[in-house]
Each structure stands twice: as structure tokens, then as C-alpha cells.
Design an enzyme around this catalytic site. Structure first.
Site, short mmCIF file in Angstrom:
data_model
loop_
_atom_site.label_atom_id
_atom_site.label_comp_id
_atom_site.label_asym_id
_atom_site.label_seq_id
_atom_site.Cartn_x
_atom_site.Cartn_y
_atom_site.Cartn_z
N ASP A 37 27.78 -54.46 -15.06
CA ASP A 37 26.51 -53.98 -14.53
C ASP A 37 26.79 -52.80 -13.60
OD1 ASP A 37 23.87 -53.64 -13.93
OD2 ASP A 37 23.64 -55.51 -12.80
N GLY B 16 14.15 -54.12 -6.01
CA GLY B 16 14.32 -52.78 -5.44
C GLY B 16 15.69 -52.58 -4.82
N SER C 49 18.53 -53.51 -6.16
CA SER C 49 19.58 -53.36 -7.18
C SER C 49 20.34 -52.04 -7.01
CB SER C 49 18.95 -53.36 -8.58
OG SER C 49 18.86 -54.65 -9.09
N SER D 27 23.89 -56.53 -8.16
CA SER D 27 23.52 -56.77 -9.54
C SER D 27 22.29 -57.67 -9.63
CB SER D 27 24.68 -57.40 -10.31
OG SER D 27 24.30 -57.77 -11.62
N HIS E 204 21.85 -51.86 -14.93
CA HIS E 204 20.53 -52.24 -15.43
C HIS E 204 19.42 -51.35 -14.90
CE1 HIS E 204 20.50 -54.73 -11.66
NE2 HIS E 204 19.23 -54.36 -11.66
#
Length: 357
Positions: A217, A301, A303, A318, A188
Site C-alpha cells: 500500500d 482522510g 490515509s 494504510s 490506495h
């Protein structure tokens, strides 16, 4: 681990040793028991590895391997099939059902729903065609969301500037077919072909060479101005924004109940335990399956940042429920599917590693 799991150095070392041994035992028994394997988990403090089996005759074999047997009705494979039925019926989140997962400890598939949406969750299960005798609805206020955001060289846990803001780099990887090096991160965070800037060095450039979200993801980003011919790419280490680093040593998957720590540019190192595997999360953008849930917190931030259990690479961040102030949970995309999807090898202290078959 001292801060988040309330351990001293000796206790943390002892815990990691027990978890490592349990992980090897789980792997061996899963292979040996085949369709009669019902899952495995660690009790508090990794005191005992519990291994579920559908055949009572296998209890002695489990004990001989050093684990405690638990007789269950459904195999891990059967539970995964029920969850897959729910996955096929999934729709982007309306806020009613936040996700579902295989709960190995209770030998069921759990659907999470808001307190005011239990009936609607039951209708979702019924409409999916999943066996209602295997599924239970759990009341939960969690609303998982992705955590993209509107050092030392470039390592796992470092900054990744992306079109929508910023994420975190996962593990260092190599693609020998394309002669490229880079990092894995969350899907993402960017789309295939998007430009990215890895690390705090504004001279570094990167490109999303592959990205999948939703469904999965995961993504991988190449380091475009690195000369591959000069040797294997990247340091097999993970850092946080304070410069605290650890070596990546392998790819062995940690069992449920094991400790796990993650790093990201917003919150640095945060630790917890593995709570569930094969989790489906119903994000607003669509569902993502095959995730692992943990009690480690994260914030926007973080991720794409890496998860480690001991020195063993586990996956990339994720989504998150809650935060690191009031407490929360996270889900991560396991690493091995990313490596397989893009023919990547993990950079480790023991050399480049292929994902297990």
C-alpha cells in the site's frame, strides 16, 4: 504524546531516549544473531528491551548488549515463512478473517477472526498448508478499512487531493535519477498516472509516479511545478492542520513496544505504541502484507500520512479499525520498501537519506 500516552514533557523526552537506544541495540543484535534471532520488543514504558533467541548459548551475548534474553522455539525467519504461507493463500476479505501477523511476544503467527468465524479461520489455516502448531486464532471484532476520503507550505501530514477525494501527504522525498521531488503516500489513494493536488495551495500540481495496492500500500507523488535545478526539494518536516511541526531526522525502525505518532489532515497528531510487525490485512480490495500495527488512532482522510518515532521516519497510514472518539488501531506501510521501490531518498534534517540495505 502528552495527550495520548499520558506523559509530561520530561517523561516523553526520557521515553524517546530509551527507545532510541533500544532501537540501536535491536538492529545490532538482529545482524549479529542472524538465523537464531527470534524477534525483539520493549516492555511497558520502554523499561526493558527483550530479545528472543533460539539458542540458549546466546543469552549471555544478549545480556552483554544490555537486553533481556528470552529463549524461544521459532526464529523470526521461521515465523515469517509461516506467515508467507498464509499470505499466498489469501483472498479478498469476506469479513471472516481480517488479517494475520507475526506475534513476536508469543512466538506465534496470529490469525484474527470474528467471534462467529473461529472455525472458518481454522479451515483457512488448514487449507493454506501452514504449520498449525505455530499458528493461533485470535478472536477480534476488528474490520480494518482504508482511510481515503470521498498550513504551512506543503509538508508531511498536509492535504493531498486525489481523484476519489482526499488523503494525506507522507514524507518529503527526492528522486535524483528523474530529477523530481515529492512525497510518499498510500497506494490506495491513487493509481500511477493520476493527477493530484498537494497541499492547500491550489496552484500546486502533482502526479502519482508510482502506486501499488493491494499487495502493498504505497505510492509516491511528484511536485510537478517545482524547479528541481534550484536545489534539494522540500522541507524535512511533518506538520498537522494546526501548524504543529517536528523535524524528520532519520530512518531507524522502532521496535515493538516503542511509542509512535502519526499525522493526517483529519485528526492531526495521534500517538500510540507499535503493537506488531509483518502484519497482513485482508481488506475488501485485497490483502496487503508487511504492515505494522499501532495503537494510534486515525480516521478517513488520514490515509498516506506519516508516522514518526522520535524523529525517525517509520511509514505511512494504510488502514484503521475504530476511530479517535471511541478508540481504535491503525496499520502503516513501512517507509523503507517505498524508498527502495522507486529509488527515492528521504529528505531529513541531516540531508537526503538512502534506505538501509
Amino acid at each position: 504524546m502528552k495527550r495520548d500516552l499520558h506523559l509530561d514533557s520530561a517523561q516523553a523526552t526520557e521515553l524517546l531516549t530509551r527507545e532510541s537506544a533500544a532501537g540501536r541495540t535491536e538492529r545490532d543484535l538482529r545482524a549479529a544473531l542472524g538465523t537464531r534471532f527470534g524477534g525483539a520488543w520493549l516492555t511497558a514504558g520502554a523499561a526493558t528491551l527483550v530479545v528472543a533467541v533460539t539458542d540458549p548459548a546466546l543469552a549471555g551475548r544478549v545480556r552483554a548488549a544490555g537486553a533481556e534474553p528470552r529463549i524461544v522455539r521459532h526464529s523470526e525467519r521461521d515465523l515469517a515463512a509461516v506467515k508467507s504461507t498464509l499470505d499466498k493463500a489469501a483472498r479478498p476479505s469476506s469479513g471472516v478473517v481480517s488479517g494475520w501477523y507475526v506475534d513476536t511476544v508469543t512466538n506465534t503467527v496470529v490469525v484474527q477472526a470474528r467471534p462467529d468465524a473461529v472455525a472458518a479461520a481454522g479451515e483457512f489455516v488448514k487449507a493454506s498448508g501452514a504449520d498449525p502448531g505455530v499458528v493461533r486464532v485470535n478472536v477480534s471484532a476488528d474490520t480494518p478499512r482504508t482511510t481515503e476520503r470521498v498550513a504551512l507550505g506543503i509538508y508531511g501530514g498536509d492535504l493531498l487531493r486525489v481523484p476519489l477525494g482526499s488523503c494525506s501527504l507522507g514524507f518529503t522525498v527526492v528522486n535524483y535519477t528523474q530529477h523530481l521531488g515529492g512525497w510518499v503516500t498510500a497506494g490506495h489513494c491513487g493509481r500511477t498516472g493520476d493527477a493530484a493536488t498537494p497541499g492547500f495551495d491550489v496552484g500546486a500540481t502533482g502526479t502519482f509516479r508510482g502506486s501499488v495496492f493491494p499487495g502493498n500500500d504505497y505510492a509516491w507523488v511528484s511536485h510537478d511545478n517545482y524547479d528541481f535545478e534550484y536545489g534539494p526539494f522540500g522541507m524535512p518536516q511533518v506538520y498537522d492542520y494546526r501548524g504543529n511541526g517536528v523535524w524528520v531526522e532519520g530512518l531507524r525502525e522502532a521496535p515493538i513496544g516503542a511509542s509512535v505518532c502519526r499525522s493526517g489532515i483529519t485528526t492531526g497528531w495521534r500517538c500510540g505504541t507499535v503493537q506488531a510487525k509483518n502484519v497482513t490485512v485482508n481488506y475488501a480490495e485485497g490483502t496487503v502484507s508487511g504492515l505494522t500495527r499501532t495503537s494510534a488512532c486515525a480516521e478517513p482522510g488520514d490515509s498516506g500520512g506519516p508516522y514518526l518515532s522520535g524523529g525517525q521516519a517509520q511509514g505511512v497510514t494504510s488502514g484503521v479499525s475504530g476511530n479517535c472518539t471511541s478508540g481504535g488501531t491503525t496499520v502503516f506501510q513501512p517507509l523503507n520498501p517505498i524508498l527502495r521501490a522507486y529509488q527515492l531518498k528521504l529528505s531529513s534534517a541531516n540531508g537526503p537519506l538512502d534506505p538501509p540495505a
